[in-house]
Enzyme design. Structure first.
Site, PDB file in Angstrom:
ATOM      1  N   GLU A   1      25.722 -11.565  23.199  1.00 34.00           N
ATOM      2  CA  GLU A   1      26.858 -10.965  23.926  1.00 34.00           C
ATOM      3  C   GLU A   1      28.199 -11.469  23.417  1.00 34.00           C
ATOM      4  OE1 GLU A   1      24.106 -12.327  25.287  1.00 34.00           O
ATOM      5  OE2 GLU A   1      23.182 -10.370  25.551  1.00 34.00           O
TER       6      GLU A   1
ATOM      7  N   ASP B   1      18.764 -12.083  19.935  1.00 38.31           N
ATOM      8  CA  ASP B   1      18.955 -12.443  21.344  1.00 38.31           C
ATOM      9  C   ASP B   1      20.327 -13.109  21.484  1.00 38.31           C
ATOM     10  OD1 ASP B   1      18.267 -12.882  23.983  1.00 38.31           O
ATOM     11  OD2 ASP B   1      17.028 -14.645  23.587  1.00 38.31           O
TER      12      ASP B   1
END
Ligand SMILES: *[C@@H]1O[C@H](CO)[C@@H](O)[C@H](O)[C@H]1NC(C)=O
Ligand SMILES: *[C@@H]1O[C@H](CO)[C@@H](O)[C@H](O)[C@H]1NC(C)=O
Ligand SMILES: *[C@@H]1O[C@H](CO)[C@@H](O)[C@H](O)[C@H]1NC(C)=O
Ligand SMILES: *[C@@H]1O[C@H](CO)[C@@H](O)[C@H](O)[C@H]1NC(C)=O
Ligand SMILES: *[C@@H]1O[C@H](CO)[C@@H](O)[C@H](O)[C@H]1NC(C)=O
Ligand SMILES: *[C@@H]1O[C@H](CO)[C@@H](O)[C@H](O)[C@H]1NC(C)=O
Length: 927
Positions: free
Chosen positions: A475, A472
């Site tokens: 980015e 998770d």
């Protein structure tokens, strides 16, 4: 000038010589703060305010079609030299000239690059294999645009169809602003990601800009149009040409970028770094275009069989005991369940590779789950708090972390708090852990970072035997990134440099609509500063940031292999072109809303285009308080996504299916159907892994000559043979679904085997029965009698669903292996690969099961059930021969009805699946 379509230049005739149709403009002021007539004209552009009836978002300031380069040399071998001579200058930096345009075929796949030798190219190491189908190639054709501007076309050789035409002008190339524009052959455009798309087919009646940049921004399905870029970057689209032939196009670039789709129809690509590397995939069918794409970028990994089971997750378990209670109540309710998932709660103060206080019995619980044939997936974040043993080992092993370019840029007040980070250039940030974190540089070309990462997973697995990995925040997301130099009061905020030459990357001349249309003042908001270095200090995040999740996925897939030594699954929030080789994906932090249920149907289809077929949404919705009806409908639909997981936000009330009896019932029915058809789903994933086919696909993939299918995005297919038409609206008990011209058999109990006529039909979609599911005539679908875990299901007898088609032959296949053994080459992995054929005449029918490959070392259960729909004869149950030998069919359990036209053959140990070829033959006569 050969423009496609020719209707383009109809309303011209403004006085200005280079006036372009209001429908085919290339925006000259994509940066909103420069939008005025004077600035427009100073850029050499045309200012012409659109009339009220112009397409939405028509840019008032646009580039003349003379914008571009001139060809000055042909170096041969597909290399042209382009130079900037006249036309408007690049508004966002000095024009780079000369440029080289290079072209190259790989089978019918066509590469076209515009750049020069020192431009950054994403280090993806793609296989670039040629497609299986090279039957219908594309040609590159130089053309000359207005005033000698170099332009080109891509043309389908077989039909002469122009699929790209850059005569619209607009080629620009500066260090931090690169642009190209092309006319498109139709408005049937699909793809680009990752965004929330409210429709599968893009709306080409207006101008819409879709930025692509990996961000931690959650999907916003609630608004009418949200173009904000989400977690992943997939600059790939499919276009169905007017005659139904289909091609795909990739822009292989990892900088912040965007595409504007416009009504000509046309598109404008803008990227703020790297170069233009386009790859054209010739199709000519949608499925062949995707197979060409995946041959080029790499085919998806094959998940473990159990990873196709249902998964139960939530954020906010108070401890192992609560997790146990929830898992147990769903098992007690008879919900098929294969995976228990733990979010960050299990960690000690959210540090990777640790266990929290209330989780001290987690290792025992993992064993207990295994004894129940349930697997455990754990979440991990990439960022590592800089003061504990995992980080100490990283330092000892000279692991690379994202770092500042220079020591004088390091905020020492923060850095000096940490003995292990002091005197390093590491760029520290803040995520879930209490103290500062550093971000591993997974692009490190020495493999030190990867080896450390692998080792950490191995060590942790020795303590807590998990089976799958969920990554998770990659980015990467960072909380509290600011843009003022200096430290703020809590000493936590990361401050990027936005001034002067050092601000080149965090305050570029053009920032894309990710910033201009969004909520974040800078590209670096919520992430690391883009001047941060990766690839062991050799390249800026400005170039590589959107590869962070991709590179973490690659390292984590290896870590999974090394730690678990069995196949499982990794799922990642951030993905990039070719991530499917390593991971699956969930559609992120959605909201408990009908809109999010609907957009997840579209998102899953798109990720199949992107080569990531192991994908699904958080069932019932992640944020917000879900409710019974929505959660019920979401289970009915989510049971048909490869990644099928109920997941819930911290503090939200429980939403596992056992919470409501109605949801329990609906989920059981939908998931039991799924478990029955898992051999079919698994075989589709095998096909995806070996030839790059889609698993979930839209109707137009199979019916591309039926334009009605192009806009169907509330239904989807599993492979070629199953169609799902889920209920996606409140208060309904039927669905208005489209049936392309073919034979479709209902698989719902009440109407099992009934043919649904082509066209639109209202089909029952009650909340206490099976989701509307239909099987297409002419196929054979392998099944297995379901239990509540895949492990147990795998011991049950096989079954076949045979759907009689428009001719007298039905076919199907089954890939089957032990579901968990790791392999380097799928062909070498012990497995069975079956072909099934059913055929009939007026007097007899036969079914053949034959394996083409078996290098397996285990025994398969028998095939006990053959379920034939659309059967128009009266079978003679006393006439069955197996491989030429008379056998008895159990007539107590077998049946035929001329009304439902269903022949159900059920006999214990009917067919030995371990035999290489088996033929079951019998007689029948006309009804
Ligand atoms: C057309 O080309 C000529 C010669 O290269 C140049 O002087 C002129 O500015 C160009 N016109 C436009 C509109 O670009
Ligand atoms: C760590 O790696 C760098 C290269 O990135 C190298 O220059 C340095 O010598 C290494 N340090 C140690 C202690 O090995
Ligand atoms: C890591 O790199 C070293 C040096 O290049 C090499 O010897 C080693 O085999 C590599 N290990 C792995 C697991 O790739
Ligand atoms: C299920 O459908 C029935 C009949 O339409 C309706 O009365 C009931 O409220 C529905 N239940 C849920 C949970 O939506
Ligand atoms: C099975 O089907 C595949 C694909 O349809 C085909 O290529 C292969 O030859 C078949 N194998 C056998 C043994 O019939
Ligand atoms: C089958 O082969 C795999 C290795 O390919 C091995 O791990 C497994 O134990 C074998 N199974 C049996 C039942 O022999």
């Amino acid at each position: 000038m050969p423009l496609q379509p020719l209707t383009l230049i109809t309303i011209c005739c403004f006085s200005f010589a280079f006036s372009v149709d209001v429908r085919s403009r290339v925006d000259c002021s994509p940066d909103p703060h420069s939008l005025n007539e004077q600035k427009c004209k100073s850029r050499g552009c045309v200012w012409e305010f659109p009339q009220v009836d112009a397409p939405k978002e028509t840019p008032p300031c646009y580039f003349p079609s003379t914008t571009g380069y001139v060809k000055t040399k042909d170096l041969g071998n597909g290399v042209l030299v382009l130079e900037k001579q006249n036309g408007p200058l690049n508004p966002f930096g000095a024009d780079i000239s000369p440029l080289k345009l290079k072209t190259h075929y790989i089978g019918s796949t066509f590469e076209l690059s515009i750049g020069n030798d020192d431009r950054y190219i994403p280090p993806l190491n793609l296989p670039k294999e040629q497609p299986n189908d090279n039957s219908d190639p594309l040609d590159f054709q130089e053309t000359s645009g207005t005033n000698g501007t170099f332009t080109f076309q891509m043309i389908r050789r077989s039909t002469g169809r122009i699929i790209w035409d850059t005569s619209i002008g607009g080629l620009l190339f500066a260090d931090q602003y690169i642009q190209i524009a092309t006319l498109l052959p139709s408005t049937n455009i699909f793809g680009f990601g990752e965004h929330v798309h409210k429709t599968l087919k893009h709306d080409m009646t207006r101008y819409t800009t879709w930025p692509m940049f990996a961000t931690g921004f959650p999907p916003d399905s609630g608004s009418q149009l949200s173009t904000h870029p989400l977690y992943g970057v997939h600059p790939f689209y499919l276009c169905i040409e007017p005659d139904g032939k289909t091609h795909g196009v990739l822009l292989l670039n990892s900088n912040a970028q965007e595409v504007t789709l416009g009504p000509a129809p046309h598109l404008v690509y803008r990227t703020i770094g790297g170069q233009l590397d386009f790859v054209f995939f010739a199709g000519p069918t949608p499925e062949a275009a995707i197979q060409g794409y995946l041959s080029y970028i790499g085919k998806p990994f094959l998940p473990a069989y159990w990873a196709l089971g249902y998964q139960l997750s939530r954020w906010g378990y108070q401890g192992v005991d609560e997790m146990k209670t929830v898992i147990r109540r769903n098992q007690a309710a008879g919900i098929p369940l294969d995976v228990a998932v733990a979010d960050i709660d299990y960690m000690s103060t959210y540090e990777d590779f640790t266990e929290g206080e209330k989780w001290s019995t987690f290792p025992e619980y993992a064993q207990e789950l295994h004894s129940q044939n349930v697997n455990l997936i754990l979440i991990f974040d990439p960022a590592i708090e800089v003061d504990y043993d995992t980080f100490q080992r990283a330092i000892n092993q000279n692991v690379s972390f994202v770092e500042w370019p220079r020591f004088d840029q390091v905020p020492t007040k923060i850095q000096d708090q940490y003995p292990l980070a002091k005197n390093t250039k590491m760029m520290l940030g803040n995520v879930w852990p209490e103290r500062n974190v550093a971000f591993p540089d997974f692009l490190d070309p020495t493999n030190k970072t990867e080896l450390w990462w692998i080792d950490e997973f191995r060590r942790f697995h020795d303590m807590l035997p998990y089976d799958g990995i969920w990554i998770d925040m990659n980015e990467p997301e960072n909380f509290q990134t600011g843009t003022l130099k200096g430290n703020n009061s809590n000493g936590k905020t990361l401050q990027c440099i936005v001034d002067g030459i050092d601000g080149k990357f965090d305050n570029p001349p053009y920032e894309t609509k990710a910033v201009y249309d969004g909520f974040d003042p800078f590209l670096a908001s919520k992430t690391l500063c883009l001047n941060g270095l990766s690839i062991r200090g050799t390249n800026n995040l400005y170039n590589t940031k959107s590869l962070y999740g991709w590179s973490e996925s690659r390292a984590t897939a290896k870590a999974h292999q090394s730690a678990i030594k069995k196949r499982g699954a990794v799922i990642s929030r951030s993905t990039f072109v070719s991530s499917g080789r390593y991971t699956g994906h969930w559609l992120g932090d959605n909201v408990a809303r009908w809109e999010d249920l609907r957009t997840s149907v579209i998102g899953v289809i798109e990720f199949n285009f992107f080569g990531i077929p192991y994908v699904g949404s958080d069932i019932c919705g992640f944020t917000g308080v879900t409710w019974e009806e929505l959660c019920l409908r979401w289970h009915q639909m989510g049971a048909f996504h490869s990644f099928s997981r109920d997941h819930n936000m911290h503090y939200m009330p429980a939403q596992d299916p056992a919470v409501w009896p109605s949801v329990t019932k609906a989920a059981k029915i939908a998931l039991t159907f799924r478990y029955r058809y898992l051999p079919y789903l698994y075989s589709l994933h095998y096909r995806a892994s070996t030839i790059g086919s889609t698993v979930v696909r839209p109707l137009f993939f199979e019916f591309s000559s039926d334009s009605e299918t192009f806009s169907i995005d509330r239904q989807f297919l599993w492979g070629k043979a199953l169609m799902i038409a889920p209920a996606l609206d409140p208060g309904i008990d039927s669905v208005h679904a489209y049936f392309p011209d073919d034979l479709w058999y209902s698989l719902q109990d009440e109407t099992y085997g009934k043919i649904i006529p082509p066209g639109y039909n209202d089909v029952p979609a009650k909340n206490d029965t099976l989701t509307p599911v239909f099987a297409r005539g002419g196929y054979i679908l392998p099944r297995q009698t379901p239990s509540t875990t895949t492990k147990e299901s795998r011991n049950n007898p096989f079954e076949l669903l045979v759907t009689v088609g428009q001719n007298s032959i039905s076919e199907g296949e089954l890939y089957y292996d032990d579901g968990v053994t790791q392999f380097d080459s799928i062909d070498q992995n012990p497995h069975f690969s079956f072909n099934f054929t059913y055929s009939y005449s007026r007097t007899a029918a036969s079914l053949n099961a034959r394996w083409s490959t078996s290098i397996s070392n285990y025994t398969l259960p028998t095939l006990d059930i053959i379920d034939i729909v659309g059967y128009d004869y009266t079978p003679d149950f006393n006439s069955f021969y197996l491989n030429g030998k008379r056998i008895n069919i159990n007539i107590q359990t077998s049946s035929y009805s001329p009304f439902t036209r269903r022949l159900f053959i059920s006999t214990k140990n009917l067919i030995d699946m371990n035999a290489e070829s088996t033929t079951l033959a019998w007689s029948h006569k006309a009804v």
